[in-house]
Design an enzyme around this catalytic site. Structure first.
Site, PDB file in Angstrom:
ATOM      1  N   HIS A  65       0.932  -1.061   0.023  1.00  0.00           N
ATOM      2  CA  HIS A  65      -0.140  -0.120  -0.081  1.00  0.00           C
ATOM      3  C   HIS A  65       0.849   1.203  -0.006  1.00  0.00           C
ATOM      4  O   HIS A  65       1.793   1.443   0.805  1.00  0.00           O
ATOM      5  CB  HIS A  65      -0.909  -0.188   1.318  1.00  0.00           C
ATOM      6  CG  HIS A  65      -1.924   1.133   1.462  1.00  0.00           C
ATOM      7  ND1 HIS A  65      -1.634   2.218   1.539  1.00  0.00           N
ATOM      8  CD2 HIS A  65      -3.266   1.105   1.222  1.00  0.00           C
ATOM      9  CE1 HIS A  65      -2.724   3.082   1.397  1.00  0.00           C
ATOM     10  NE2 HIS A  65      -3.705   2.041   1.256  1.00  0.00           N
TER      11      HIS A  65
ATOM     12  N   CYS B  97      -3.771   2.792  -4.543  1.00  0.00           N
ATOM     13  CA  CYS B  97      -4.682   3.435  -3.635  1.00  0.00           C
ATOM     14  C   CYS B  97      -4.974   4.973  -4.015  1.00  0.00           C
ATOM     15  O   CYS B  97      -3.917   5.822  -4.109  1.00  0.00           O
ATOM     16  CB  CYS B  97      -4.454   3.371  -2.048  1.00  0.00           C
ATOM     17  SG  CYS B  97      -5.327   4.597  -1.267  1.00  0.00           S
TER      18      CYS B  97
ATOM     19  N   HIS C 231      -7.664   0.327  -4.534  1.00  0.00           N
ATOM     20  CA  HIS C 231      -8.613   1.249  -3.485  1.00  0.00           C
ATOM     21  C   HIS C 231      -8.852   2.356  -4.099  1.00  0.00           C
ATOM     22  O   HIS C 231      -8.248   3.156  -4.610  1.00  0.00           O
ATOM     23  CB  HIS C 231      -7.644   1.772  -2.339  1.00  0.00           C
ATOM     24  CG  HIS C 231      -7.455   0.533  -1.453  1.00  0.00           C
ATOM     25  ND1 HIS C 231      -6.754   0.946   0.063  1.00  0.00           N
ATOM     26  CD2 HIS C 231      -7.696  -0.595  -1.110  1.00  0.00           C
ATOM     27  CE1 HIS C 231      -6.511  -0.147   0.757  1.00  0.00           C
ATOM     28  NE2 HIS C 231      -7.132  -1.198  -0.035  1.00  0.00           N
TER      29      HIS C 231
ATOM     30  N   ASP D 188     -12.981   3.060  -0.743  1.00  0.00           N
ATOM     31  CA  ASP D 188     -12.079   3.457   0.321  1.00  0.00           C
ATOM     32  C   ASP D 188     -12.983   4.161   1.388  1.00  0.00           C
ATOM     33  O   ASP D 188     -13.965   3.959   1.308  1.00  0.00           O
ATOM     34  CB  ASP D 188     -10.783   4.093  -0.017  1.00  0.00           C
ATOM     35  CG  ASP D 188      -9.812   3.930   0.982  1.00  0.00           C
ATOM     36  OD1 ASP D 188      -9.795   3.169   1.758  1.00  0.00           O
ATOM     37  OD2 ASP D 188      -8.592   4.327   0.720  1.00  0.00           O
ATOM     38  N   HIS D 189     -12.250   5.238   1.890  1.00  0.00           N
ATOM     39  CA  HIS D 189     -13.043   5.816   3.049  1.00  0.00           C
ATOM     40  C   HIS D 189     -14.029   6.602   2.775  1.00  0.00           C
ATOM     41  O   HIS D 189     -14.245   7.047   1.414  1.00  0.00           O
ATOM     42  CB  HIS D 189     -11.995   7.121   3.759  1.00  0.00           C
ATOM     43  CG  HIS D 189     -10.529   6.484   3.922  1.00  0.00           C
ATOM     44  ND1 HIS D 189      -9.562   7.293   4.330  1.00  0.00           N
ATOM     45  CD2 HIS D 189     -10.254   5.144   4.120  1.00  0.00           C
ATOM     46  CE1 HIS D 189      -8.413   6.379   4.554  1.00  0.00           C
ATOM     47  NE2 HIS D 189      -9.203   5.104   4.492  1.00  0.00           N
TER      48      HIS D 189
ATOM     49  N   TYR E  72     -14.627   4.800   8.052  1.00  0.00           N
ATOM     50  CA  TYR E  72     -15.260   3.265   7.801  1.00  0.00           C
ATOM     51  C   TYR E  72     -16.496   3.058   8.162  1.00  0.00           C
ATOM     52  O   TYR E  72     -16.765   1.833   8.638  1.00  0.00           O
ATOM     53  CB  TYR E  72     -14.271   2.162   8.197  1.00  0.00           C
ATOM     54  CG  TYR E  72     -12.811   2.133   7.189  1.00  0.00           C
ATOM     55  CD1 TYR E  72     -12.814   1.325   6.117  1.00  0.00           C
ATOM     56  CD2 TYR E  72     -11.731   2.808   7.826  1.00  0.00           C
ATOM     57  CE1 TYR E  72     -11.719   1.272   5.457  1.00  0.00           C
ATOM     58  CE2 TYR E  72     -10.613   2.619   7.290  1.00  0.00           C
ATOM     59  CZ  TYR E  72     -10.734   2.034   5.580  1.00  0.00           C
ATOM     60  OH  TYR E  72      -9.650   1.958   4.941  1.00  0.00           O
TER      61      TYR E  72
HETATM   62  C1  DNO Z   1      -6.406   3.250   5.726  1.00  0.00           C
HETATM   63  C2  DNO Z   1      -5.935   2.107   5.025  1.00  0.00           C
HETATM   64  C3  DNO Z   1      -4.514   1.845   5.501  1.00  0.00           C
HETATM   65  C4  DNO Z   1      -3.836   0.538   4.753  1.00  0.00           C
HETATM   66  C5  DNO Z   1      -2.750   0.310   5.244  1.00  0.00           C
HETATM   67  C6  DNO Z   1      -2.165  -0.863   4.335  1.00  0.00           C
HETATM   68  O1  DNO Z   1      -7.605   3.332   5.593  1.00  0.00           O
HETATM   69  O2  DNO Z   1      -6.012   2.535   3.729  1.00  0.00           O
HETATM   70  O3  DNO Z   1      -4.514   1.646   6.860  1.00  0.00           O
HETATM   71  O4  DNO Z   1      -4.869  -0.437   5.211  1.00  0.00           O
HETATM   72  O5  DNO Z   1      -1.817   1.039   5.078  1.00  0.00           O
HETATM   73  O6  DNO Z   1      -1.208  -1.616   5.269  1.00  0.00           O
END
Ligand code: DNO
Length: 349
Positions: free
Chosen positions: A198, A236, A263, A308-309, A322
């Site tokens: 990531h 991401c 992501h 993602d978020h 989340y």
């Molecule tokens: C946040 C996530 C990160 C991700 C880590 C992967 O929302 O995208 O915490 O899970 O960095 O190791």
């Protein structure tokens, strides 16, 4: 693509039963959260997680994350033991049928924000990052509240760790990453688990700590450190996209065959090194989410994808970024774009 959704385990207020009702979600992204970083994940615990998810009618698709111990990142102390443990965990995950593992190589802090619930004009709230505010905070005084970090640090252990990083340059971190990959990817190849790093979030150094998974050149360098399909990326969009020099659509096209996990997040750049997290729809932020999804579609992406978020909307409270509602809207939006792209392609043929 395979649409997935992140679930934080039994304590997550967003239950599996609720996730199952989001149209088009079949896979869960999760982890085991109570095993100390660096220890082996026993097969029984992994099977327990898998069975819980399957009993709710979905499958466990991706592990996000198997965290990397700081000794590995600093190239110190017990790194060989922790790397051996990491390999054991991968073997156990493979036995349970897992084929994709996400991780990161960010020193000390995982994703960092200045405010976890910033009020937006429409009455929702979201995570934001303001460089000046972050740099004024003192992590040793507990002023930094981070959603993603290892909460087991004490003031003393954090101080010692930050001290240790003072002598670790970006090049040292690259070397330590290569040392890790040389040992772990070999095992990942054997057991057929695709590793997906990531990017750093945000993709620049904070508190003087080195950060290296930040832009196209560094992603290229990373992929060459160990040239194998099992050494891949979690791309991401939100993490990399806050740096306007990163063109996510171009990254998708450039690295398509090495992206195992996507992501999808929109962010709104509000100033230099400042951003707000935004709803997924393209017009809500600075990223061309349609263009990014189209790039995956054009590449025939068959990996895992997840919204993602999200913002907190409709009065929801819970784990920052989340909640259920805005991520569910994101899922449906991405699925809608994908269906339209599929149809357009079929009709063109
Ligand atoms: C946040 C996530 C990160 C991700 C880590 C992967 O929302 O995208 O915490 O899970 O960095 O190791």
């Amino acid at each position: 693509m395979k649409m997935t959704f992140r679930w934080y385990g039994e304590d997550d207020p967003v239950t599996l039963e609720k996730i199952r009702q989001i149209p088009g979600v079949t896979g869960i992204v999760s982890a085991i959260y109570d095993i100390p970083v660096g220890e082996v994940w026993p097969l029984e615990r992994i099977m327990q997680l898998k069975n819980t998810i399957e009993a709710a009618g979905m499958e466990l698709s991706v592990i996000e994350s198997v965290p990397v111990h700081e000794d590995i990142k600093t190239g110190d102390g017990d790194r060989d033991r922790y790397i051996a443990n990491y390999c054991e965990t991968l073997k156990n995950l493979a036995k349970a049928g897992i084929d994709c593992v996400c991780y990161n190589f960010m020193p000390v802090f995982d994703w960092t924000r200045s405010d976890l619930a910033f009020n937006l004009p429409d009455g929702s709230n979201a995570l934001i990052y303001d460089e000046e505010t972050v740099l004024k905070m003192d992590p040793l005084k507990g002023e930094l509240s981070l959603p993603g970090w290892d909460s087991s640090y004490t003031k003393e252990s954090m101080k010692a760790l930050l001290e240790k990083y003072k002598s670790i340059s970006e090049e040292d971190l690259w070397n330590n990453l290569k040392y890790f990959l040389d040992r772990v990817i070999k095992v990942a190849e054997e057991v057929k688990v695709k590793m997906a790093i990531h990017p750093d979030d945000p993709p620049w150094s904070i508190f003087g700590l080195p950060r290296i998974i930040t832009n196209k050149a560094n992603l290229e360098r990373f992929l060459k450190l160990y040239d194998s399909p099992y050494n891949g990326l979690t791309l991401c969009s939100g993490s990399l996209g806050v740096d306007p020099n990163n063109d996510i659509t171009d990254l998708v096209h450039s690295f398509a065959d090495r992206i195992h996990f996507a992501h999808i997040r929109n962010i709104k750049i509000t100033g230099e090194k400042c951003f707000e997290e935004a709803a997924h729809k393209t017009e809500c932020g600075s990223l061309d989410i349609f263009g990014i999804v189209k790039a995956y579609h054009d590449e025939g992406f068959e990996g895992y994808i997840r919204p993602d978020h999200g913002r907190m909307i409709w009065g929801e409270t819970g784990k920052p970024g989340y909640g259920l509602y805005d991520r569910a809207l994101g899922t449906v939006y991405i699925n809608g774009l994908w269906e339209a792209l599929d149809r357009m392609k079929q009709e063109a043929n």
